[in-house]
Scaffold this active site. Structure first.
Site, PDB file in Angstrom:
ATOM      1  N   CYS A 166      -2.390   2.396  10.808  1.00  9.64           N
ATOM      2  CA  CYS A 166      -2.369   2.728   9.369  1.00  9.64           C
ATOM      3  C   CYS A 166      -3.810   2.274   8.922  1.00  9.64           C
ATOM      4  O   CYS A 166      -4.528   1.350   9.207  1.00  9.64           O
ATOM      5  CB  CYS A 166      -1.294   1.425   8.850  1.00  9.64           C
ATOM      6  N   HIS A 177       5.487   2.888   2.564  1.00  6.48           N
ATOM      7  CA  HIS A 177       4.351   2.353   1.778  1.00  6.48           C
ATOM      8  C   HIS A 177       4.780   2.254   0.003  1.00  6.48           C
ATOM      9  O   HIS A 177       4.595   1.445  -0.697  1.00  6.48           O
ATOM     10  CB  HIS A 177       3.109   3.285   1.782  1.00  6.48           C
TER      11      HIS A 177
END
Ligand code: ZN
Length: 163
Positions: free
Chosen positions: A93, A139
């Site tokens: 990420c 997210h």
């Protein structure tokens, strides 16, 4: 070309739920800047909260690292179907530099979203695109890869985050 600053864990904005995006010039400019930012960071996906915009928008390019550029913009994406079959694979990420963690996700999904032209689209995603889309939609709901891990695995991953 505009490269935006990326937020890094444990920034609390990464754990907030984003609100619906409007389809307007501001959103489209943000999406283009997010693509510039994603390419500059050597990523294949980026969600708006990662650049401090708590709005339901993500960008993806599944192929550019090994072939042609295929930039995609997803406004207000929703997963409307998930396969029972799952796949567990390593994920990084851009907001959590360092650890690569194994995450289990549906191996196929049907995604519905609004295109930059304002149309509603739906498509079955498989392979990397299915996994990436689920990571980016996480997210938008304030969920990070770390949140999928057992307490032990999370502690290990947190210790690997580069300062
Ligand atoms: Zn991420």
């Amino acid at each position: 070309m505009t490269v935006l600053p990326v937020l890094y864990w444990p920034d609390p904005r990464l754990s907030q739920v984003s609100t619906r995006a409007s389809v307007d010039d501001g959103t489209l400019t943000l999406a283009r800047d997010m693509l510039d930012t994603m390419y500059a960071a050597q990523g294949r996906g980026l969600a708006a909260p990662q650049v401090a915009h708590l709005t339901r928008l993500f960008v993806m390019d599944a192929t550019w690292k090994t072939g042609p550029h295929t930039p995609e913009i997803f406004i207000n994406p929703e997963i409307i179907w998930r396969s029972d079959e799952t796949a567990t694979g390593p994920e990084g990420c851009l907001s959590i530099p360092g650890p690569i963690t194994d995450v289990t996700r549906a191996s196929a999904i049907i995604l519905r979203w609004t295109t930059p032209e304002g149309a509603i689209a739906a498509q079955k995603l498989t392979g990397f695109r299915a996994i990436c889309a689920q990571h980016e939609i996480d997210h938008l709901d304030g969920i990070l890869t770390l949140d999928h891990l057992s307490p032990e695995a999370r502690a290990t991953a947190e210790a690997q985050v580069r300062p």
